[in-house]
Design a protein around this motif. Structure first.
Motif, PDB file in Angstrom:
ATOM      1  N   LYS A  85       1.181  51.528  47.895  1.00 45.05           N
ATOM      2  CA  LYS A  85       2.456  52.255  47.482  1.00 45.05           C
ATOM      3  C   LYS A  85       2.018  52.431  45.765  1.00 45.05           C
ATOM      4  N   GLN A  86       2.550  53.804  45.782  1.00 49.08           N
ATOM      5  CA  GLN A  86       2.371  54.535  44.440  1.00 49.08           C
ATOM      6  C   GLN A  86       3.271  54.361  43.332  1.00 49.08           C
ATOM      7  N   SER A  87       3.067  54.276  42.022  1.00 45.54           N
ATOM      8  CA  SER A  87       4.262  54.148  41.383  1.00 45.54           C
ATOM      9  C   SER A  87       4.573  55.409  40.867  1.00 45.54           C
ATOM     10  N   THR A  88       5.753  55.184  39.936  1.00 42.95           N
ATOM     11  CA  THR A  88       6.001  56.365  39.231  1.00 42.95           C
ATOM     12  C   THR A  88       4.809  56.791  38.402  1.00 42.95           C
ATOM     13  N   GLY A  89       4.840  58.060  38.034  1.00 44.35           N
ATOM     14  CA  GLY A  89       3.785  58.539  37.059  1.00 44.35           C
ATOM     15  C   GLY A  89       4.166  58.605  35.524  1.00 44.35           C
ATOM     16  N   LEU A  90       3.320  58.323  34.396  1.00 42.95           N
ATOM     17  CA  LEU A  90       3.506  58.550  33.064  1.00 42.95           C
ATOM     18  C   LEU A  90       2.524  59.185  32.534  1.00 42.95           C
ATOM     19  N   PRO A  91       2.625  60.221  31.647  1.00 45.24           N
ATOM     20  CA  PRO A  91       1.662  60.933  30.955  1.00 45.24           C
ATOM     21  C   PRO A  91       0.665  60.033  30.186  1.00 45.24           C
ATOM     22  N   PHE A  92      -0.611  60.219  29.838  1.00 44.80           N
ATOM     23  CA  PHE A  92      -1.426  59.362  29.099  1.00 44.80           C
ATOM     24  C   PHE A  92      -2.474  60.016  28.562  1.00 44.80           C
ATOM     25  N   SER A  93      -2.971  60.001  27.553  1.00 45.09           N
ATOM     26  CA  SER A  93      -4.076  60.835  26.909  1.00 45.09           C
ATOM     27  C   SER A  93      -5.383  59.759  26.591  1.00 45.09           C
ATOM     28  N   VAL A  94      -6.323  60.360  26.776  1.00 47.27           N
ATOM     29  CA  VAL A  94      -7.851  59.568  26.427  1.00 47.27           C
ATOM     30  C   VAL A  94      -8.472  60.565  25.313  1.00 47.27           C
ATOM     31  N   THR A  95      -8.347  59.960  24.348  1.00 45.28           N
ATOM     32  CA  THR A  95      -8.857  60.758  22.940  1.00 45.28           C
ATOM     33  C   THR A  95     -10.528  60.779  22.853  1.00 45.28           C
TER      34      THR A  95
END
Length: 96
Positions: A85-95
């Motif tokens: 089951k897939q979660s809701t998504g959130l934005p994330f950045s790898v710097t």
């Protein structure tokens, strides 16, 4: 057993490869049941799956992982999949 959909509530600030990623949520299961997917599209398809060796700790409400050295750099969507089951998504950045 009822399987509920994991929900992401908060993710840590952008971090570089080798940095720490903290994900907070509900119904996150455990490391033996789930995966972290980064760089997926907004529907959770594609992207980069964190290797099991990157996971420092995983509880039903918080996941702490080291961002792998080969993780994609830049902003994208982050998802957790638990028992298929897939979660809701959130934005994330790898710097850099």
């Amino acid at each position: 057993m009822v399987t509920v959909t994991p929900v992401l509530v908060k993710v840590s600030d952008p971090a570089p490869r080798g940095g720490t990623l903290t994900i907070q949520g509900r119904y996150l299961g455990g490391a033996n049941q789930g995966v972290i997917r980064l760089g997926a599209d907004e529907n959770g398809k594609g992207g980069y799956v964190f290797p099991a060796s990157a996971i420092k700790s995983w509880t039903d409400s918080e996941i702490v992982a080291t961002i792998p050295t080969d993780a994609p750099v830049g902003g994208s969507w982050l998802f957790v999949e638990v028992s298929g089951k897939q979660s809701t998504g959130l934005p994330f950045s790898v710097t850099r």
